[in-house]
Scaffold this active site. Structure first.
Site, PDB file in Angstrom:
ATOM      1  N   GLY A  45      -0.334   3.714  -7.935  1.00  0.00           N
ATOM      2  CA  GLY A  45       0.786   3.581  -7.174  1.00  0.00           C
ATOM      3  C   GLY A  45       1.010   2.201  -6.810  1.00  0.00           C
ATOM      4  O   GLY A  45       0.016   1.496  -6.094  1.00  0.00           O
ATOM      5  N   THR A  93       0.139   8.061   3.202  1.00  0.00           N
ATOM      6  CA  THR A  93       0.218   8.677   4.494  1.00  0.00           C
ATOM      7  C   THR A  93       0.338  10.189   4.358  1.00  0.00           C
ATOM      8  O   THR A  93       1.272  10.635   3.827  1.00  0.00           O
ATOM      9  CB  THR A  93       1.307   8.058   5.478  1.00  0.00           C
ATOM     10  OG1 THR A  93       1.244   6.760   5.538  1.00  0.00           O
ATOM     11  CG2 THR A  93       1.331   8.796   6.917  1.00  0.00           C
ATOM     12  N   ALA A 145       2.232  -3.578   8.149  1.00  0.00           N
ATOM     13  CA  ALA A 145       3.633  -3.666   8.550  1.00  0.00           C
ATOM     14  C   ALA A 145       4.502  -4.380   7.649  1.00  0.00           C
ATOM     15  O   ALA A 145       3.783  -5.718   7.283  1.00  0.00           O
ATOM     16  CB  ALA A 145       4.281  -4.171   9.871  1.00  0.00           C
ATOM     17  N   LYS A 162      -3.025   8.020  11.791  1.00  0.00           N
ATOM     18  CA  LYS A 162      -1.960   7.537  11.086  1.00  0.00           C
ATOM     19  C   LYS A 162      -0.802   7.887  11.419  1.00  0.00           C
ATOM     20  O   LYS A 162       0.378   7.257  11.572  1.00  0.00           O
ATOM     21  CB  LYS A 162      -2.021   7.535   9.367  1.00  0.00           C
ATOM     22  CG  LYS A 162      -0.781   6.887   8.718  1.00  0.00           C
ATOM     23  CD  LYS A 162      -0.839   5.324   8.893  1.00  0.00           C
ATOM     24  CE  LYS A 162       0.428   4.832   8.458  1.00  0.00           C
ATOM     25  NZ  LYS A 162       0.935   3.362   8.877  1.00  0.00           N
ATOM     26  N   CYS A 176       8.648   4.971   6.675  1.00  0.00           N
ATOM     27  CA  CYS A 176       7.619   5.621   7.343  1.00  0.00           C
ATOM     28  C   CYS A 176       7.992   6.288   8.653  1.00  0.00           C
ATOM     29  O   CYS A 176       7.512   7.508   8.736  1.00  0.00           O
ATOM     30  CB  CYS A 176       6.390   4.470   7.629  1.00  0.00           C
ATOM     31  SG  CYS A 176       5.734   3.868   5.942  1.00  0.00           S
TER      32      CYS A 176
END
Ligand SMILES: NC(=O)c1ccc[n+]([C@@H]2O[C@H](COP(=O)([O-])OP(=O)(O)OC[C@H]3O[C@@H](n4cnc5c(N)ncnc54)[C@H](O)[C@@H]3O)[C@@H](O)[C@H]2O)c1
Length: 463
Positions: A10, A133, A165, A221, A277
């Site tokens: 990824g 996540t 972030a 998370k 997210c």
């Protein structure tokens, strides 16, 4: 065990920057980032560092330092898996769009495909790291797939969620608040944890590397994102109350943020949060809670999403009401399409929903964003599937300069807090706009007094 070779499956917003920093800080470890998406890998390998597939300040410098030395980008997933001692799974885990849990649960098909591929290829022991996540307990499923479809080699699963972030990813990776590593509390599990601790310890102080059991790490998370989004929805809910009472949300934020128990961050009210997210992870938390029969817990967190949707709707309704209850045929300029500044990521950006609602009202939308292409904007809008694509093409126009977006506009909405928006010649813009000239500042970033002195009608959030 000293790791010499890492593979990351990824090459997206997490895999690319994270592995670039791991490679930069560990010149003795070979780091290969792989992806099925050939274009993405070609872009990562582009000699022109302005053409990397994602935009993050200073990412180009780190890639320039490590790429070709010990950092490689490739589409040969099998080869990279075979060679690596440690494999990060950093693929997307979007909200499911079909079947059970549709619209709520995380879609784990890409993660499962990775697990099966690793099992099939691996002929030596591997440490498999969940970087994506994931719902709590996913490591159990990954372990089962690896053990049941593998070639009899030993797999240790770790959870190492990423807290970067977008927009500040390189800084967050260079000086993380903490690195979280969860693993089995067995002898083999502890050795695997230590191997990953050593990778990070090249640059992260030991006291900032936190080790836990697998489930605490996976759940932390989701919890971190839920708490962050909750703060935004909380302050946004109060922005509506401010507008109704004459209180000012910026003043309220400042007053409560000075309380050391609350703290000043993430108290900026806005048109709402976006990004790939927050919504996805909270929906996932809601789904898990509901599946476990914890209905009150699920409803509590779901409200964070409902409040975010409410804030976006409220913003657009307010625009329409202020523009004399009709925007049909009016030119509306949008400044910003990315979900936040300093990224080209547009996933779940508030701008998409604002544009969609305005097009419903037949407004003509002219957008300027310093980092987002027209094709990305069109694909974001078409993805909502609200109307035929030709209509989106008719109503949405991408402009290459803010001044052309604003020329003749009846109103402008600020939807991303790009720094450059505050540096524009707003007098010149005023002169070019229809009168009265309205500014709807969805990020509360412009100087209200200055703009009102020029003659604008300024509407911020929560005042
Ligand atoms: N974006 C963020 O800010 C952020 C922050 C922390 C955590 N995360 C989490 O990290 C994960 C990845 O997020 P992202 O934003 O990098 O996603 P992304 O969509 O940008 O990247 C994922 C990449 O994985 C590739 N991929 C999917 N399946 C594959 C396979 N079987 N083999 C090879 N490549 C495959 C895709 O082609 C894509 O390029 C998600 O779980 C996300 O929730 C994201």
């Amino acid at each position: 065990m000293k790791i010499k070779s890492i593979c990351c499956i990824g090459a997206g917003y997490v895999g690319g920057p994270t592995m670039s920093v791991i490679a930069q800080k560990n010149p003795n470890i070979k780091v290969t980032v792989v992806d099925l998406n050939e274009q993405r890998i070609a872009d990562w390998n582009n000699v022109d560092l302005n053409k990397l597939p994602i935009y993050e300040p200073k990412l180009d410098e780190v890639v320039a330092e490590a790429r070709g030395r010990n950092l490689f980008f490739s589409t040969n997933v099998d080869e990279a898996i075979a060679e690596a001692e440690m494999i990060f799974i950093s693929v997307n885990t979007p909200t499911k769009t079909y079947g059970a849990g549709k619209g709520m649960a995380a879609d784990l098909k890409y993660v499962e495909l990775c697990a099966r591929q690793i099992a099939r290829i691996a002929t030596s022991d591997k440490i498999v790291v969940e970087k994506s996540t994931l719902p709590v307990k996913t490591a159990e499923a990954i372990q089962s797939i690896l053990d049941n479809t593998g070639n009899g080699v030993n797999f240790q699963i770790l959870s190492n969620p990423e807290f970067l972030a977008e927009g500040t990813a390189m800084r967050d990776l260079a000086i993380p608040d903490r690195v979280l590593i969860g693993g089995n509390q067995t002898e083999g599990g502890k050795l695997a944890i230590q191997a990953l601790v050593d990778v990070y310890a090249s640059w992260v102080p030991k006291e900032n590397i936190l080790t836990t059991n697998l489930w605490s790490s996976e759940l932390s998370k989701l919890t971190a994102n839920a708490f962050l989004a909750q703060r935004i929805s909380s302050i946004n809910s109060l922005s509506a109350l401010c507008e109704a009472t004459g209180a000012n949300i910026s003043e309220v934020s400042k007053a409560i943020g000075m309380d050391s128990r609350i703290g000043p961050k993430f108290l900026q009210s806005s048109v709402g949060f976006g990004g790939s997210c927050f919504q996805k992870d909270i929906l996932n938390l809601v789904y898990i809670s509901r599946s476990l029969g914890l209905i009150e817990v699920a409803d509590y967190w779901h409200q964070v999403i409902l409040m975010n949707n409410y804030q976006r709707d409220r913003f657009v309704k307010n625009m329409i009401k202020t523009l004399y209850n009709t925007v049909s045929g009016k030119n509306i300029a949008l400044l910003g399409w990315a979900f936040k500044k300093d990224t080209n990521d547009t996933r779940e950006s508030a701008a998409i929903y604002v544009a969609d609602m305005l097009i419903d009202e037949q407004a003509i939308i002219k957008v300027y964003d310093p980092k987002v292409t027209r094709s990305q904007m069109m694909s974001d809008l078409n993805y909502l599937n609200t109307r035929p694509e030709e209509e989106n093409t008719k109503y949405l126009h991408n402009e290459t300069s803010p001044y052309s977006a604003l020329n003749g506009a009846h109103a402008v909405a600020i939807l991303t807090e790009w720094d450059e928006f505050t540096t524009y010649d707003w007098q010149r813009i005023y002169d070019q706009m229809q009168k009265p000239a309205f500014i709807f500042d969805g990020r509360n970033v412009l100087n209200q007094q200055q703009l009102e002195a020029i003659g604008f009608v300024y509407k911020g959030i929560g005042s």
